[in-house]
Design an enzyme around this catalytic site. Sequence first.
Site, short mmCIF file in Angstrom:
data_model
loop_
_atom_site.label_atom_id
_atom_site.label_comp_id
_atom_site.label_asym_id
_atom_site.label_seq_id
_atom_site.Cartn_x
_atom_site.Cartn_y
_atom_site.Cartn_z
CG HIS A 4 -25.31 2.01 -31.15
ND1 HIS A 4 -24.05 1.50 -31.01
CD2 HIS A 4 -25.18 3.35 -31.10
CE1 HIS A 4 -23.20 2.51 -30.87
NE2 HIS A 4 -23.85 3.65 -30.93
C1 UD1 Z 1 -26.88 7.78 -28.77
C2 UD1 Z 1 -25.97 8.73 -29.51
C3 UD1 Z 1 -24.88 7.95 -30.24
C4 UD1 Z 1 -24.14 7.04 -29.28
C5 UD1 Z 1 -25.12 6.15 -28.55
C6 UD1 Z 1 -24.40 5.32 -27.52
C7 UD1 Z 1 -27.09 10.77 -30.32
C8 UD1 Z 1 -27.61 11.47 -31.52
N1 UD1 Z 1 -26.71 9.49 -30.53
O1 UD1 Z 1 -27.56 6.98 -29.72
O2 UD1 Z 1 -23.95 8.86 -30.80
O3 UD1 Z 1 -23.24 6.24 -30.01
O4 UD1 Z 1 -26.11 6.97 -27.88
O5 UD1 Z 1 -25.08 4.18 -27.18
O6 UD1 Z 1 -27.00 11.35 -29.27
N2 UD1 Z 1 -33.54 3.73 -25.65
C9 UD1 Z 1 -34.11 3.01 -24.64
N3 UD1 Z 1 -33.51 3.02 -23.41
C10 UD1 Z 1 -32.38 3.72 -23.16
C11 UD1 Z 1 -31.81 4.47 -24.19
C12 UD1 Z 1 -32.39 4.46 -25.43
O7 UD1 Z 1 -35.13 2.34 -24.83
O8 UD1 Z 1 -31.88 3.67 -22.00
C13 UD1 Z 1 -34.18 3.71 -26.98
C14 UD1 Z 1 -35.32 4.72 -27.09
O9 UD1 Z 1 -36.28 4.19 -27.93
C15 UD1 Z 1 -34.64 5.90 -27.77
C16 UD1 Z 1 -33.70 5.16 -28.72
O10 UD1 Z 1 -33.23 4.04 -27.98
O11 UD1 Z 1 -35.54 6.73 -28.42
C17 UD1 Z 1 -32.52 6.00 -29.19
O12 UD1 Z 1 -31.82 6.51 -28.05
P1 UD1 Z 1 -30.98 7.88 -28.17
O13 UD1 Z 1 -30.36 8.16 -26.88
O14 UD1 Z 1 -31.82 8.95 -28.78
O15 UD1 Z 1 -29.89 7.53 -29.24
P2 UD1 Z 1 -28.91 6.29 -29.34
O16 UD1 Z 1 -29.31 5.53 -30.55
O17 UD1 Z 1 -28.82 5.58 -28.06
N1 UDP Z 2 -20.57 -1.55 -23.90
C1 UDP Z 2 -21.11 -1.99 -22.71
N2 UDP Z 2 -22.12 -2.92 -22.78
C2 UDP Z 2 -22.58 -3.41 -23.95
C3 UDP Z 2 -22.03 -2.94 -25.16
C4 UDP Z 2 -21.03 -2.00 -25.10
O1 UDP Z 2 -20.69 -1.59 -21.64
O2 UDP Z 2 -23.49 -4.25 -23.94
C5 UDP Z 2 -19.48 -0.56 -23.83
C6 UDP Z 2 -18.34 -0.80 -24.76
O3 UDP Z 2 -17.43 -1.76 -24.22
C7 UDP Z 2 -17.76 0.59 -24.85
C8 UDP Z 2 -18.99 1.48 -24.84
O4 UDP Z 2 -20.03 0.67 -24.26
O5 UDP Z 2 -16.97 0.88 -23.73
C9 UDP Z 2 -19.38 1.93 -26.21
O6 UDP Z 2 -20.62 2.56 -26.16
P1 UDP Z 2 -21.64 2.57 -27.39
O7 UDP Z 2 -21.32 1.47 -28.33
O8 UDP Z 2 -23.00 2.62 -26.81
O9 UDP Z 2 -21.40 4.00 -28.04
P2 UDP Z 2 -20.32 4.60 -29.05
O10 UDP Z 2 -18.96 4.27 -28.53
O11 UDP Z 2 -20.58 4.06 -30.40
O12 UDP Z 2 -20.61 6.06 -29.01
#
Ligand code: UD1
Ligand code: UDP
Length: 376
Positions: free
Chosen positions: A208
Amino acid sequence: MRILSVVGTRPQLIKAAALQPVLRRDHVEIFVDTGQHYDDTMAGNFFGELGLARPDHSLGIGGGGHGDQTGRMLIALEPLLREAAPDAVLVYGDTNSTLAGALAAAKLGIPVAHVEAGLRSFDRRMPEERNRVVADHMSRWLLAPTAAAVANLAAEGITAGVVQVGDLMLDLAARVSSRVRDPAALVEIGARLGLALRPGGFLLATVHRAENRAPEAMAAWTGLLDSVATADRPVILPLHPGTRAALTAAGVALPGNVIPIEPQGYATALALQLHAAAVLTDSGGVQRESAWLGVPCLVLRTTTEWVETIGGAGSSAVLVGLDRVAAVRELALRAPADRSAELATERARTLSLRGAGAAERISAVLAADPAGGDRA
Ligand code: UD1
Ligand code: UDP
């Protein structure tokens, strides 16, 4: 103390679940959810599963560009912080919700507590790296998970208020992993997903990071997954909605033996890691969890802030970036297909995780206020 805590994304809900019971025992918590993540599979479902309190304030921010998203958070947080006037604002990790919480508080002179302070990938191209650096330099309590994080802060001249508290996510993993050790848990998950899952009979992948959503990167990692997936040992890919949207927009298709599924709940994600032959991921959380669970982990990045998980042979993680030759080589070394079932079965049978005690330490540090009263 009256502590206003800010969450917004999946990993922050997971970290909050580890801290909240102790924080609420010792302090008064005002719980704010920015709504950065908003799908039930990314946010809503975790409240019920992990027993989180309903937020006192839900800001409903959602997605958007970095400046737009962070800006809307700041606009929503400032009046709320003025009104609530907490003794401290607590933020977790390195997302845009972390940055907005820290910045909004610092501008109002409210002391900031940063959980997961001091982590550095030393790659400023990553949004997370920029967020963490700013949050750390705004914080009064720097709650560092590891010795390396403490050293990183010292190298930036930050020593006051720094405490090594351990990793909150280990506290939660220790609590939940005993419930998913039995291979029967995997069979149940398989039945729910319509997949025949056996211990060691699949690889688990999550992707992601922003850098892995660029079209060339997506072509590279889907190719890498194609090189390691087989009909006998497919890749199960719980797909972040942002990655799913990026794949669709760029017209990048997933290979045949890569099975996309919806994002899963926390216990399911832990079970899928534990019983997999190996994990391939660019997630910081998953990288650490697989290290604690003893699962071989190929990190789909070229840098990491979790340096402790990288190293020798055996169960530790290895950085392979998007290099498919390196991935095939490391997988053959760490999770040979002919021994996958045996290794996964033994791993689950012998698993015994102990919590880090991070929640207790964080709460105690805040109660004792080691930073003194002279620094905001
Ligand atoms: C964010 C964090 C990242 C973290 C990740 C955990 C920032 C800059 N990045 O990345 O550090 O590792 O969360 O998962 O804050 N979207 C949906 N539904 C949701 C959430 C997101 O459709 O519930 C889609 C939307 O198109 C959104 C895109 O994902 O624009 C990106 O979501 P965003 O929260 O901006 O960043 P992440 O890539 O999730
Ligand atoms: N995780 C979850 N469901 C999933 C994938 C990951 O609950 O389908 C959990 C994972 O076990 C860990 C956390 O989400 O506890 C990690 O979050 P993510 O990968 O979104 O973010 P990051 O740690 O890279 O910031």
